[in-house]
Design an enzyme around this catalytic site. Structure first.
Site, short mmCIF file in Angstrom:
data_model
loop_
_atom_site.label_atom_id
_atom_site.label_comp_id
_atom_site.label_asym_id
_atom_site.label_seq_id
_atom_site.Cartn_x
_atom_site.Cartn_y
_atom_site.Cartn_z
N LYS A 1 0.94 -1.11 0.17
CA LYS A 1 0.02 -0.08 -0.10
C LYS A 1 0.93 1.22 -0.12
O LYS A 1 2.02 1.15 0.68
CB LYS A 1 -0.89 -0.08 1.29
CG LYS A 1 -2.09 0.84 1.22
CD LYS A 1 -3.11 0.04 0.28
CE LYS A 1 -4.42 0.78 0.24
NZ LYS A 1 -5.55 -0.30 -0.11
N SER B 1 -7.93 -5.60 -10.98
CA SER B 1 -6.67 -5.22 -11.26
C SER B 1 -5.51 -6.38 -11.91
O SER B 1 -4.62 -5.98 -12.72
CB SER B 1 -5.80 -4.71 -9.88
OG SER B 1 -6.00 -3.36 -9.78
N1 GLU Z 1 -6.98 -0.01 -3.37
C1 GLU Z 1 -7.80 -1.07 -3.60
C2 GLU Z 1 -7.89 -2.02 -2.30
O1 GLU Z 1 -7.82 -1.49 -1.37
C3 GLU Z 1 -7.27 -1.86 -5.08
C4 GLU Z 1 -5.96 -2.36 -5.08
C5 GLU Z 1 -5.56 -2.87 -6.39
O2 GLU Z 1 -5.95 -2.71 -7.35
O3 GLU Z 1 -4.31 -2.99 -6.29
O4 GLU Z 1 -8.14 -3.14 -2.61
#
Ligand code: GLU
Length: 471
Positions: A106, A362
């Protein structure tokens, strides 16, 4: 919203420990699974107007048991290291549950994006990307960011462009980030993916008669009273898919307040009203609530917190009236709230798999980027021809004619969006069943979150064991 005295990473560790005792892994492996593998904390200068501002930012790679690492980038004043570590850890577990072969990561930049012009935001995003590139913290095989709270397709396009400039000739560069605009290598369906995944996951739960009887509801999502907190990308799409499936959206909340209508709110009309007036309040026919958090305590069947973490804690959990809570946001409940809901027989469908639709799509986007071909390109026409031939044969053999409307439905070969939706649906249904089965398999497991952690720990544990790190 996010309480700064509260350790979010501590809460994730607590939930992990609660689940770890239901697994067979020894202390060392559990420690390794739990720990954040790499933390990059940076301060960099950006010219804002005629001043230099020092921007605080982070990227945490929680787990390297699979490569690349994956997880969004958040722009928010509340971003801090504890939060980014917690969210990175959740990504590891989330990816494991939905069988997305990535480690968790993250990122976050501690800014309020509303205080900056698009030009300034572009400078900040580009500088952040150069910092990540310099330290080898980004790349299609290393670490792949995505949108999160306060970021979207625009920011992902800036990240891609900065990365490609710094890495000329890298053939798979488009896979260095996901959630990109379609024109920049994005995939159809990524924008609504998290909300759609929330819907598929909760719909699968609502189809389980034994679960629904326990919470005192009939099966199916049709006619269910739903409240959604947060009308951002995740909240908006979650609400919209529930409304399309025949649920009644009785309340919607944003930070400026909440609105209630017993007849049900039209999500698009509310969204457009907010866009036009700057506020969710004063929507025609709805009742206003100045305090946004009131929405969490209103009468409903399904409550979907889709904003930020820690919105339901030991203080307000006792007043929540929903029978099912679907965690569309990351970490909206504290461990204290979890305990209260477990005692009250309220089903909490946990974030770490319920909001995995974003990262699942993704993954599809990343695969598309590595294969350099859009989904459906090779098979669509071939399948349509085969289907048309089959219909012709059936008509010939039966002497009957199939209506043009039915014909076009049957003939239709898959477009990218069809394949993405279907892949996501399959993923969410399987994950729901896997977590529920783990819960059923051990009557000591107190709640669905713990069951989800058990599934995740076992999958990451196996991966580590197979890597041979722990002989
Ligand atoms: N921010 C999104 C999550 O918390 C997507 C993360 C991603 O697609 O890598 O799952």
């Amino acid at each position: 919203m996010s309480n700064t005295n509260y350790s979010f990473f501590g809460a994730v560790e607590r939930s992990f420990d609660k689940a770890a005792k239901f697994t067979k892994w020894d202390e060392g492996i559990l420690e390794q699974i739990k720990a954040c593998n790499a933390v990059y904390r940076m301060n960099f200068p950006v010219k804002i107007g005629d001043k230099i501002e020092v921007i605080k930012a982070y990227r945490v790679q929680h787990s390297h048991h699979k490569s690349p690492c994956k997880g969004g980038i958040r722009f928010s004043k509340a971003v801090n290291l504890d939060e980014v570590m917690a969210l990175a850890a959740l990504m590891t577990y989330k990816c494991a549950i939905v069988n997305v072969p990535f480690g968790g990561a993250k990122g976050g930049i501690s800014i309020d994006p509303k205080q900056y012009t698009p030009y300034q935001l572009e400078n900040i995003t580009r500088r952040y990307t150069s910092e990540l590139t310099k330290k080898n913290f980004i790349g299609p095989g290393i670490d792949v960011p995505a949108p999160d709270y306060g970021t979207g397709e625009r920011e992902m396009a800036w990240i891609l462009d900065t990365y490609t400039q710094l890495k000329p000739g890298e053939i798979d560069a488009a896979g260095c980030v996901t959630g990109k605009p379609i024109t920049q290598g994005g995939v159809w369906g990524r924008r609504e993916a998290t909300g759609l995944g929330v819907f598929y996951g909760l719909r699968a739960v609502c189809k389980m008669p034994e679960v629904m009887t326990k919470v005192g509801l009939t099966t199916g999502v049709g006619g269910k009273k739903v409240i959604v907190q947060g009308l951002g990308n995740v909240g908006y799409h979650s609400a919209k898919f529930f409304q399309n499936a025949g649920s009644r959206i009785v309340a919607l909340a944003e930070y400026e307040g909440a609105i209630w209508s017993n007849d049900g709110l039209d999500v698009d009309a509310v969204f457009n009203h907010r866009k036009a007036t700057g506020s969710i309040l004063n929507f025609p026919g709805a009742t206003n609530f100045e305090n946004s958090a009131d929405a969490l305590e209103m009468e409903c069947d399904i409550l979907i917190p889709a904003a930020l973490e820690n919105v339901i804690d030991g203080e307000n959990a006792a007043r929540v009236k929903a029978k099912i809570i679907g965690e569309a946001a990351n970490g909206p409940l504290t461990p204290e709230a979890d305990e209260i809901f477990a005692q009250r027989g309220i089903l909490v469908v946990p974030d770490m798999y319920l909001n995995a639709g974003g990262v699942t799509v993704s993954y599809f986007e990343w695969l598309k980027n590595l294969s350099h071909v859009r989904y459906g390109r090779m098979e669509k026409r071939f399948e349509e021809t085969q289907n048309a031939n089959m219909i012709k044969k059936v008509e010939e053999l039966t002497g009957k004619t199939i209506s043009e409307q039915d014909k076009s439905k049957i003939v239709h070969g898959p477009d990218e969006i069809d394949l993405v939706y279907s892949g996501l649906e399959e993923t969410m249904i399987n994950a729901t069943h896997e977590v529920m089965d783990a819960w059923k398999a051990n009557s000591e497991i107190p709640d669905m979150r713990t069951a989800a952690y058990v599934v995740a720990i076992n999958k990451v544990g196996v991966a580590y064991a197979e890597l041979g790190i722990f002989p």
